[in-house]
Scaffold this motif. Structure first.
Motif, PDB file in Angstrom:
ATOM      1  N   SER A 243      45.357  45.261  40.970  1.00 39.54           N
ATOM      2  CA  SER A 243      44.169  45.058  40.142  1.00 39.54           C
ATOM      3  C   SER A 243      44.416  43.938  39.122  1.00 39.54           C
ATOM      4  CB  SER A 243      43.810  46.368  39.431  1.00 39.54           C
ATOM      5  OG  SER A 243      42.604  46.228  38.712  1.00 39.54           O
ATOM      6  N   LYS A 244      45.619  43.935  38.545  1.00 40.62           N
ATOM      7  CA  LYS A 244      46.015  42.885  37.574  1.00 40.62           C
ATOM      8  C   LYS A 244      46.050  41.513  38.236  1.00 40.62           C
ATOM      9  CE  LYS A 244      49.136  45.116  34.358  1.00 40.62           C
ATOM     10  NZ  LYS A 244      50.533  45.427  34.108  1.00 40.62           N
ATOM     11  N   VAL A 245      46.697  41.450  39.393  1.00 42.23           N
ATOM     12  CA  VAL A 245      46.828  40.171  40.109  1.00 42.23           C
ATOM     13  C   VAL A 245      45.445  39.599  40.438  1.00 42.23           C
ATOM     14  CG1 VAL A 245      47.642  39.087  42.257  1.00 42.23           C
ATOM     15  CG2 VAL A 245      49.096  40.725  41.075  1.00 42.23           C
ATOM     16  N   VAL A 246      44.521  40.477  40.858  1.00 43.84           N
ATOM     17  CA  VAL A 246      43.176  40.022  41.219  1.00 43.84           C
ATOM     18  C   VAL A 246      42.440  39.526  39.977  1.00 43.84           C
ATOM     19  CG1 VAL A 246      40.935  40.724  42.160  1.00 43.84           C
ATOM     20  CG2 VAL A 246      43.027  41.463  43.278  1.00 43.84           C
ATOM     21  N   LEU A 247      42.564  40.265  38.874  1.00 44.05           N
ATOM     22  CA  LEU A 247      41.883  39.843  37.637  1.00 44.05           C
ATOM     23  C   LEU A 247      42.391  38.474  37.177  1.00 44.05           C
ATOM     24  CD1 LEU A 247      39.861  40.566  35.384  1.00 44.05           C
ATOM     25  CD2 LEU A 247      41.745  41.638  34.144  1.00 44.05           C
ATOM     26  N   ASN A 248      43.690  38.255  37.328  1.00 44.12           N
ATOM     27  CA  ASN A 248      44.263  36.984  36.853  1.00 44.12           C
ATOM     28  C   ASN A 248      44.033  35.814  37.797  1.00 44.12           C
ATOM     29  OD1 ASN A 248      45.210  38.261  34.594  1.00 44.12           O
ATOM     30  ND2 ASN A 248      47.194  38.763  35.493  1.00 44.12           N
ATOM     31  N   ASN A 249      43.857  36.088  39.083  1.00 42.09           N
ATOM     32  CA  ASN A 249      43.840  34.985  40.059  1.00 42.09           C
ATOM     33  C   ASN A 249      42.592  34.871  40.913  1.00 42.09           C
ATOM     34  OD1 ASN A 249      46.801  33.963  39.838  1.00 42.09           O
ATOM     35  ND2 ASN A 249      46.973  36.188  39.978  1.00 42.09           N
ATOM     36  N   PHE A 250      41.716  35.881  40.852  1.00 41.12           N
ATOM     37  CA  PHE A 250      40.517  35.854  41.699  1.00 41.12           C
ATOM     38  C   PHE A 250      39.247  35.997  40.857  1.00 41.12           C
ATOM     39  CE2 PHE A 250      43.897  36.887  44.599  1.00 41.12           C
ATOM     40  CZ  PHE A 250      43.512  36.402  45.836  1.00 41.12           C
ATOM     41  N   LYS A 251      39.296  35.445  39.643  1.00 43.98           N
ATOM     42  CA  LYS A 251      38.153  35.600  38.725  1.00 43.98           C
ATOM     43  C   LYS A 251      36.794  35.234  39.335  1.00 43.98           C
ATOM     44  CE  LYS A 251      39.122  36.763  34.226  1.00 43.98           C
ATOM     45  NZ  LYS A 251      40.451  36.339  33.802  1.00 43.98           N
ATOM     46  N   PRO A 252      36.686  34.105  40.067  1.00 50.55           N
ATOM     47  CA  PRO A 252      35.360  33.743  40.609  1.00 50.55           C
ATOM     48  C   PRO A 252      34.787  34.805  41.555  1.00 50.55           C
ATOM     49  CG  PRO A 252      36.973  31.989  41.021  1.00 50.55           C
ATOM     50  CD  PRO A 252      37.724  33.135  40.460  1.00 50.55           C
ATOM     51  N   MET A 253      35.665  35.628  42.142  1.00 47.08           N
ATOM     52  CA  MET A 253      35.207  36.642  43.100  1.00 47.08           C
ATOM     53  C   MET A 253      34.744  37.921  42.381  1.00 47.08           C
ATOM     54  SD  MET A 253      37.546  34.579  44.476  1.00 47.08           S
ATOM     55  CE  MET A 253      38.037  33.744  45.963  1.00 47.08           C
TER      56      MET A 253
END
Length: 309
Positions: A243-253
């Motif tokens: 969840s952390k990795v996605v928040l930091n690296n997939f913001k546009p999604m």
């Protein structure tokens, strides 16, 4: 005429990662379904669906006949008679609306089809996946073929890598369990193609590529293993990291209005959010060890439980 029902799916783990050979786990979600139908008095929706089917049939005629061929005579006749896909599966929500349609067309019109009843060897599964990928590309530009495969077989599918997939069993649900996987409705539709092209653009960046390999894929693979083994403690530890990795690296999604909620889940441990499909809108997937706590924390959100631990 009314054909058999095909169900929606949820990719629990593996979104984006499976493009780059991470593991993935996809489960049927029987809450939504669709079937091919012909009505005497078609609704506006049915007429629109029929128009889209006409274009789809033209597209299918161009596919490699050695891979898949159809009884085009019957298919064309049915489409001309007004056949449409009657579906409760929301489009652009990451739960496989086009996948169910592809599965329904293959099931009814493919010549020489691989059926669910035969012994599904890895070769057959990969062949089905390749057929479905070609068929579904009409809707998405580029498809992995997994959504239709899931819908067609109505079984959980474990993706070990691109060339290694298998039907699998998942731990049975505990009806009284406090732990849950749930869907949150973002209230807006997500478009797959633009999200995938943002991802592909990011893949040109070396930093993004190594994040994907060292963090995103590592935690995704661990989540899949934990879920299948029923190791809930480890599953939540890895889901939090994911969840952390996605928040930091997939913001546009991630739809903007969810950035804050996403962060709050990680800080409070009441729930962890992740993408459901390509993101950009549609559903967001949530994991919680205590569904009552999560409901309170997410008050005002539309929440649907899909699996209980």
């Amino acid at each position: 005429m009314k054909g058999p029902l095909f169900y929606s799916k949820i990719l629990l783990f593996g979104e984006y990662g499976i493009i780059k050979d991470s593991k993935g786990l996809s489960i049927p979600y029987n809450f939504y379904n669709g079937a091919l139908k012909v009505d005497e008095n078609p609704s506006e929706e049915a007429i629109k669906s029929n128009e889209s089917l006409k274009r789809f049939v033209e597209y299918l005629k161009g596919l490699d006949k050695d891979l898949v061929d159809f009884d085009f005579e019957t298919l064309q006749k049915d489409v001309n008679a007004g056949m449409y896909f009657d579906s409760s599966i929301p489009q652009g929500y990451g739960v496989g609306s086009s996948g169910a349609l592809v599965a329904a067309i293959y099931d009814k019109y493919a010549s020489d089809k691989i059926t669910v009843l035969e012994n599904l060897t890895r070769e057959k599964l990969l062949k089905l996946k390749a057929i479905f990928a070609d068929m579904e590309s009409f809707f998405h530009g580029k498809s992995s073929g997994l959504d239709p495969l899931n819908s067609y077989l109505s079984l959980p599918i474990l993706i070990n890598s691109k060339d290694n997939i298998e039907a699998t069993g998942i731990p049975s649900q505990k009806a009284e369990g406090k732990g849950a996987v749930f869907l949150l409705d973002s209230g807006s539709v997500g478009e797959t193609a633009p999200m995938v092209s943002i991802f592909m653009e990011n893949m040109k960046n070396e930093g993004f590529r190594s994040m994907l390999k060292d963090q995103f894929i590592k935690h995704t693979d661990a989540c899949v293993d934990d879920f299948l083994k029923g190791d809930i403690k480890s599953l939540f530890k890895n889901t939090k990291q994911l969840s952390k990795v996605v928040l930091n690296n997939f913001k546009p999604m991630i739809p903007k209005q969810f950035h804050e909620l996403w962060k709050r889940g990680i800080e409070t441990n009441d729930y962890y959010l992740k993408l459901c499909g390509s993101g950009g809108g549609g559903y967001i997937l949530g994991f919680t060890e205590n569904i009552d706590k999560a409901r309170v924390a997410l008050k005002g959100q539309k929440l649907e439980v899909v699996y209980n631990f």
